[in-house]
Design an enzyme around this catalytic site. Structure first.
Site, PDB file in Angstrom:
ATOM      1  N   GLY A   8       0.858  -1.083   0.201  1.00 45.09           N
ATOM      2  CA  GLY A   8       0.163   0.110  -0.005  1.00 45.09           C
ATOM      3  C   GLY A   8       0.948   1.349  -0.003  1.00 45.09           C
ATOM      4  O   GLY A   8       0.559   2.398   0.709  1.00 45.09           O
ATOM      5  N   GLY A  11      -0.225   4.795  -1.089  1.00 50.00           N
ATOM      6  CA  GLY A  11      -1.506   5.450  -0.071  1.00 50.00           C
ATOM      7  C   GLY A  11      -0.973   6.624   0.690  1.00 50.00           C
ATOM      8  O   GLY A  11      -0.044   7.091   0.501  1.00 50.00           O
ATOM      9  N   GLN A  12      -2.071   7.095   1.571  1.00 47.91           N
ATOM     10  CA  GLN A  12      -1.829   8.352   2.079  1.00 47.91           C
ATOM     11  C   GLN A  12      -0.486   8.345   3.143  1.00 47.91           C
ATOM     12  O   GLN A  12       0.448   9.150   2.964  1.00 47.91           O
ATOM     13  CB  GLN A  12      -2.923   8.591   3.220  1.00 47.91           C
ATOM     14  N   ASP A  34       2.416  -1.754  -4.640  1.00 43.99           N
ATOM     15  CA  ASP A  34       0.901  -1.352  -4.249  1.00 43.99           C
ATOM     16  C   ASP A  34       0.004  -1.963  -5.701  1.00 43.99           C
ATOM     17  O   ASP A  34       0.919  -2.545  -6.543  1.00 43.99           O
ATOM     18  CB  ASP A  34       0.803   0.251  -4.739  1.00 43.99           C
ATOM     19  N   ILE A  35      -1.046  -1.945  -5.399  1.00 46.15           N
ATOM     20  CA  ILE A  35      -1.969  -2.753  -6.643  1.00 46.15           C
ATOM     21  C   ILE A  35      -1.966  -2.107  -7.875  1.00 46.15           C
ATOM     22  O   ILE A  35      -2.122  -2.664  -8.846  1.00 46.15           O
ATOM     23  CB  ILE A  35      -3.394  -2.755  -5.964  1.00 46.15           C
ATOM     24  N   ARG A  36      -1.478  -0.667  -7.851  1.00 47.03           N
ATOM     25  CA  ARG A  36      -1.277   0.018  -9.229  1.00 47.03           C
ATOM     26  C   ARG A  36      -0.188   1.038  -9.030  1.00 47.03           C
ATOM     27  O   ARG A  36       0.115   1.215  -7.867  1.00 47.03           O
ATOM     28  CB  ARG A  36      -2.694   0.586  -9.619  1.00 47.03           C
ATOM     29  N   TYR A 141     -14.464  -1.752   9.549  1.00 46.91           N
ATOM     30  CA  TYR A 141     -13.169  -1.404   9.594  1.00 46.91           C
ATOM     31  C   TYR A 141     -12.614  -1.782  11.326  1.00 46.91           C
ATOM     32  O   TYR A 141     -11.535  -2.106  11.319  1.00 46.91           O
ATOM     33  CB  TYR A 141     -13.046   0.095   9.402  1.00 46.91           C
ATOM     34  N   LYS A 145      -9.758  -4.070  12.593  1.00 52.14           N
ATOM     35  CA  LYS A 145      -8.512  -3.570  13.272  1.00 52.14           C
ATOM     36  C   LYS A 145      -8.369  -4.287  14.462  1.00 52.14           C
ATOM     37  O   LYS A 145      -7.260  -4.618  14.981  1.00 52.14           O
ATOM     38  CB  LYS A 145      -8.684  -2.196  13.554  1.00 52.14           C
TER      39      LYS A 145
HETATM   40  N1  SER Z   1      -8.351   7.672   9.511  1.00 58.07           N
HETATM   41  C1  SER Z   1      -8.991   6.770   9.503  1.00 58.07           C
HETATM   42  C2  SER Z   1     -10.483   6.638   8.866  1.00 58.07           C
HETATM   43  O1  SER Z   1     -11.105   7.482   9.127  1.00 58.07           O
HETATM   44  C3  SER Z   1      -9.095   6.108  10.741  1.00 58.07           C
HETATM   45  O2  SER Z   1      -8.016   5.145  11.182  1.00 58.07           O
HETATM   46  O3  SER Z   1     -10.967   5.464   8.571  1.00 58.07           O
END
Ligand code: SER
Length: 318
Positions: A8, A11-12, A34-36, A141, A145
């Site tokens: 990843g 990503g950010q 990364d995937i792309r 999510y 986690k």
């Molecule tokens: N920044 C994340 C989200 O908002 C929280 O871990 O999903």
């Protein structure tokens, strides 16, 4: 950490972490995946491989090919996207993590993966949320986690894999935008302040969540990975934070530099519900005690830096 593979990586977090790790550990020693691909520095200025983390053999082969001793597993869906696609989120977030942990076990790698304030839920103490407390999240999510934190602990206790992790708050950054998180408003507000002088927030007034500026997040990852393992009682998923804010407080800070900035609200019920299920402020004392965590940026020191860097970025032709 001598030879590091990041999943990843575009990503950010990954896109900035890759660049920073290359500065410290050497460009050839940080393999971004990364995937792309895209035209970012992370993809173009050093080793880069296309990798789908749900493909277990591909993950193992890529790590093996580069002889890595560290895996930093960042590939995952954020909270709002996971809520919209729960089955896909389970497959990517849990399947990818399992594949990455298995490769770390097979190749004897040190391992990092982020957890989140999303690992807490409505029954968690809301203020100064302790390191060890009730974790009954109500989002896919969050379920991912919590399971991920437990799985990383399991790989340490059962197989001796050197797993480490942080519970990140919302991360504010100007390089790569976040995608599909609940805390993204705290990034968007800066983009819109510069572009339009106005932001319409999907998170309601008075809704507090923890945030941190990206430079502090990158330092925290490196510091934790380099920490003396004998001092780590928790290993996986240390609470870390720099500020607890609501949209109004960020707007007030922006107004100190841009007095005409206006904030209005158009609350998104899905993301508002997620935000309300998370803590208002978390307690990072375990990270401070066990490996010396300390955020450098507060809301007031981050805001002018974020505005200035983002203005430079948005002024560049692309
Ligand atoms: N920044 C994340 C989200 O908002 C929280 O871990 O999903």
């Amino acid at each position: 950490m001598k030879k590091i593979m990041i999943t990843g990586a575009l990503g950010q977090i990954g896109s900035e972490l890759t660049v920073k790790l290359r500065e410290i550990y050497g460009t050839a020693n940080v393999i971004a995946t990364d995937i792309r691909s895209n035209d970012s520095e992370a993809a173009q200025a050093g080793p880069f491989e296309i990798l789908d983390v749900t493909n277990a053999p591909a993950l193992a082969t890529t790590a093996n090919k580069h002889g890595v001793d560290t895996i930093i597993h960042m590939a995952a869906l954020l909270s709002a996207t996971a809520e919209a696609n729960p089955v896909f989120a389970w497959n990517l977030n849990m399947g990818g993590l399992m594949n990455a942990l298995e490769t770390a076990r097979e190749l004897d790698c040190q391992f990092f993966t982020p957890s989140s304030i999303g690992a807490f839920g409505p029954s968690t103490p809301k203020v100064a949320t302790p390191q060890d407390t009730i974790q009954r999240p109500t989002t896919m999510y969050g379920v991912n986690k919590v399971a991920g934190e437990l799985l990383a602990d399991y790989y340490f206790n059962r197989f001796g894999v050197d797993t480490r992790g942080l519970r990140f708050p919302g991360l504010i950054s100007y390089a790569a935008p976040p995608g599909g998180g609940t805390t993204d408003y705290a990034v968007e507000i800066f983009y819109e302040a510069i572009k339009n002088g106005h932001y319409s927030s999907y998170i309601g007034r008075g809704t507090y969540m923890d945030m941190m500026y990206m430079p502090d997040a990158l330092t925290a990852i490196i510091q934790l990975m380099e920490a003396d393992p004998a001092k780590l009682k928790h290993r996986n998923s240390f609470n870390v934070t720099a500020m607890s804010v609501d949209p109004e407080e960020i707007a007030q800070e922006i107004r100190k530099h841009q007095p005409d900035f206006q904030l209005s609200y158009n609350v998104d019920p899905v993301r508002q519900r997620i935000a309300e299920s998370w803590p208002n402020s978390i307690d990072a004392s375990a990270a401070e005690e066990e490996w010396g965590f300390k955020a450098q940026y507060s809301l007031s020191s981050m805001t002018p830096d974020m505005l200035q860097k983002l203005k430079q970025k948005l002024a560049q032709p692309n």
